[in-house]
Design a protein around this motif. Structure first.
Motif, PDB file in Angstrom:
ATOM      1  N   ALA A 131      -9.369  -0.856   2.005  1.00  0.00           N
ATOM      2  CA  ALA A 131      -9.653  -1.382   0.674  1.00  0.00           C
ATOM      3  C   ALA A 131     -10.256  -0.268  -0.190  1.00  0.00           C
ATOM      4  CB  ALA A 131     -10.634  -2.546   0.765  1.00  0.00           C
ATOM      5  N   CYS A 132      -9.807  -0.188  -1.430  1.00  0.00           N
ATOM      6  CA  CYS A 132     -10.354   0.802  -2.366  1.00  0.00           C
ATOM      7  C   CYS A 132     -11.817   0.492  -2.636  1.00  0.00           C
ATOM      8  CB  CYS A 132      -9.575   0.785  -3.675  1.00  0.00           C
ATOM      9  SG  CYS A 132      -7.908   1.391  -3.495  1.00  0.00           S
ATOM     10  N   ALA A 178       0.073   2.817  -0.905  1.00  0.00           N
ATOM     11  CA  ALA A 178      -0.773   1.730  -1.390  1.00  0.00           C
ATOM     12  C   ALA A 178      -0.105   0.362  -1.236  1.00  0.00           C
ATOM     13  CB  ALA A 178      -1.120   1.960  -2.851  1.00  0.00           C
ATOM     14  N   GLU A 179      -0.960  -0.616  -0.991  1.00  0.00           N
ATOM     15  CA  GLU A 179      -0.567  -2.015  -0.990  1.00  0.00           C
ATOM     16  C   GLU A 179      -1.501  -2.752  -1.936  1.00  0.00           C
ATOM     17  OE1 GLU A 179       0.733  -3.284   3.383  1.00  0.00           O
ATOM     18  OE2 GLU A 179      -1.331  -2.556   3.253  1.00  0.00           O
ATOM     19  N   GLN A 196      -6.005 -11.278  -9.800  1.00  0.00           N
ATOM     20  CA  GLN A 196      -6.838 -10.073  -9.770  1.00  0.00           C
ATOM     21  C   GLN A 196      -6.559  -9.348  -8.450  1.00  0.00           C
ATOM     22  OE1 GLN A 196      -9.360  -8.831 -12.006  1.00  0.00           O
ATOM     23  NE2 GLN A 196      -8.219 -10.141 -13.371  1.00  0.00           N
ATOM     24  N   PRO A 197      -5.470  -8.593  -8.380  1.00  0.00           N
ATOM     25  CA  PRO A 197      -5.059  -8.010  -7.096  1.00  0.00           C
ATOM     26  C   PRO A 197      -6.016  -6.923  -6.606  1.00  0.00           C
ATOM     27  CG  PRO A 197      -3.677  -7.182  -8.869  1.00  0.00           C
ATOM     28  CD  PRO A 197      -4.557  -8.231  -9.466  1.00  0.00           C
ATOM     29  N   ASP A 198      -6.243  -6.948  -5.312  1.00  0.00           N
ATOM     30  CA  ASP A 198      -7.012  -5.884  -4.669  1.00  0.00           C
ATOM     31  C   ASP A 198      -6.033  -4.810  -4.224  1.00  0.00           C
ATOM     32  OD1 ASP A 198      -9.477  -7.153  -4.973  1.00  0.00           O
ATOM     33  OD2 ASP A 198      -9.224  -8.266  -3.108  1.00  0.00           O
ATOM     34  N   LEU A 199      -6.512  -3.570  -4.209  1.00  0.00           N
ATOM     35  CA  LEU A 199      -5.677  -2.431  -3.852  1.00  0.00           C
ATOM     36  C   LEU A 199      -6.162  -1.835  -2.541  1.00  0.00           C
ATOM     37  CD1 LEU A 199      -3.329  -0.680  -5.002  1.00  0.00           C
ATOM     38  CD2 LEU A 199      -5.081   0.798  -5.983  1.00  0.00           C
TER      39      LEU A 199
END
Length: 81
Positions: free
Chosen positions: A39-40, A23-24, A30-33
């Motif tokens: 993208a999740c 994962a990054e 508000q971080p995106d994963l």
């Protein structure tokens, strides 16, 4: 009595991906994963994991930059529960 709350399946799946080094996350409030480069599908869950201190960036970065995501001690405990 334990303070650990049972996490929903999706939360645990995201935590397992982070633990596996797959994962990054973006450096932002508000971080995106991203898992395996994608993208999740549920960024709300990703935001909750970060806000609750279960995941964090592995290193500092510029706003919007993707960096590896890591489990915090709290995230490791939640995944182990």
């Amino acid at each position: 009595m334990s303070n650990v709350i049972a996490l929903p399946h999706r939360h645990r799946a995201y935590l397992r991906a982070v633990a596996d080094g797959r994962a990054e996350m973006t450096c932002s409030r508000q971080p995106d994963l991203f898992i395996d480069g994608l993208a999740c599908c549920d960024q709300h869950t990703a935001h909750q994991l970060a806000e609750n201190g279960l995941i964090s960036p592995a290193r500092p970065g510029t706003p919007g930059q993707r960096v590896p995501a890591v489990l915090t001690d709290t995230g490791n405990a939640a995944l182990a529960a």
